[in-house]
Design an enzyme around this catalytic site. Sequence first.
Site, PDB file in Angstrom:
ATOM      1  N   HIS A 142      43.945  42.885  44.225  1.00 17.94           N
ATOM      2  CA  HIS A 142      44.287  43.510  42.948  1.00 17.94           C
ATOM      3  C   HIS A 142      43.549  44.826  42.783  1.00 17.94           C
ATOM      4  CE1 HIS A 142      40.777  41.549  40.415  1.00 17.94           C
ATOM      5  NE2 HIS A 142      40.342  42.181  41.468  1.00 17.94           N
TER       6      HIS A 142
ATOM      7  N   CYS B 211      36.020  47.994  40.996  1.00 19.73           N
ATOM      8  CA  CYS B 211      37.296  47.262  40.946  1.00 19.73           C
ATOM      9  C   CYS B 211      38.461  48.190  40.600  1.00 19.73           C
ATOM     10  CB  CYS B 211      37.233  46.113  39.941  1.00 19.73           C
ATOM     11  SG  CYS B 211      36.245  44.748  40.543  1.00 19.73           S
TER      12      CYS B 211
ATOM     13  N   HIS C 141      41.462  45.691  46.376  1.00 20.66           N
ATOM     14  CA  HIS C 141      40.537  44.880  47.175  1.00 20.66           C
ATOM     15  C   HIS C 141      40.932  43.426  46.993  1.00 20.66           C
ATOM     16  CE1 HIS C 141      39.028  45.100  43.097  1.00 20.66           C
ATOM     17  NE2 HIS C 141      38.620  43.859  43.284  1.00 20.66           N
TER      18      HIS C 141
ATOM     19  N   HIS D 186      40.197  39.078  46.950  1.00 18.91           N
ATOM     20  CA  HIS D 186      39.263  38.004  46.609  1.00 18.91           C
ATOM     21  C   HIS D 186      39.778  36.698  47.196  1.00 18.91           C
ATOM     22  CE1 HIS D 186      36.892  40.256  43.693  1.00 18.91           C
ATOM     23  NE2 HIS D 186      38.013  40.736  43.177  1.00 18.91           N
TER      24      HIS D 186
ATOM     25  N   ASP E 221      49.261  33.247  46.466  1.00 20.25           N
ATOM     26  CA  ASP E 221      48.529  33.294  47.737  1.00 20.25           C
ATOM     27  C   ASP E 221      49.039  34.415  48.633  1.00 20.25           C
ATOM     28  OD1 ASP E 221      46.534  32.428  49.476  1.00 20.25           O
ATOM     29  OD2 ASP E 221      47.946  31.171  50.587  1.00 20.25           O
ATOM     30  N   HIS E 222      48.097  35.248  49.078  1.00 16.23           N
ATOM     31  CA  HIS E 222      48.378  36.409  49.941  1.00 16.23           C
ATOM     32  C   HIS E 222      49.277  37.437  49.263  1.00 16.23           C
ATOM     33  CE1 HIS E 222      46.390  33.891  52.822  1.00 16.23           C
ATOM     34  NE2 HIS E 222      46.297  34.927  53.624  1.00 16.23           N
TER      35      HIS E 222
ATOM     36  N   GLU F  41      36.012  33.967  41.077  1.00 16.54           N
ATOM     37  CA  GLU F  41      36.539  35.166  41.722  1.00 16.54           C
ATOM     38  C   GLU F  41      35.613  35.566  42.875  1.00 16.54           C
ATOM     39  OE1 GLU F  41      38.001  39.371  39.824  1.00 16.54           O
ATOM     40  OE2 GLU F  41      36.005  38.683  39.330  1.00 16.54           O
TER      41      GLU F  41
HETATM   42 NI    NI Z   1      38.334  42.346  41.924  1.00 17.24          NI
END
Ligand code: NI
Length: 137
Positions: free
Chosen positions: A15, A34, A40, A42, A79-80, A125
């Site tokens: 995100h 962020c 990036h 998580h 997911d992904h 996270e």
């Molecule tokens: Ni983040």
Amino acid sequence: MNMTLTRRYRFAASHRLHADALSEEENRKLYGKCNNPFGHGHDYVLEVTVEGVPDASGQIADRAALDGVVREQVLSRLDHMNLNQDLPEFQTRVPTTENLATWIEKMLLERWDLRARLARLRIAETDRNAFELETAK
Ligand code: NI
């Protein structure tokens, strides 16, 4: 007697935290790294807690049914994925983990057919950040 069951799931997603209404500088100040332009990832850990009374089988909830609704409504969509680009919800809302928790609650309740009540969501996270959402009674 009411008891809770917590199941733990994992998903990876990327995100970028960025509010279109704010300037580049305000975004950097508000979201720090962020806000980096290319996003990036998580490795999120999602815990789903249900609350209820054990039935004749001695269980609060059918674990396979719980896993099924979490997989279909949430994991398969996240997911992904890139949260900003792959989810319509986050084309207009910033994909903070707080907003993600609210979205996950909504998605689960849309298809919730378990006897046990959805009681709490917890999303980690990073090792340092975890968010909890208590659902309304
Ligand atoms: Ni983040």
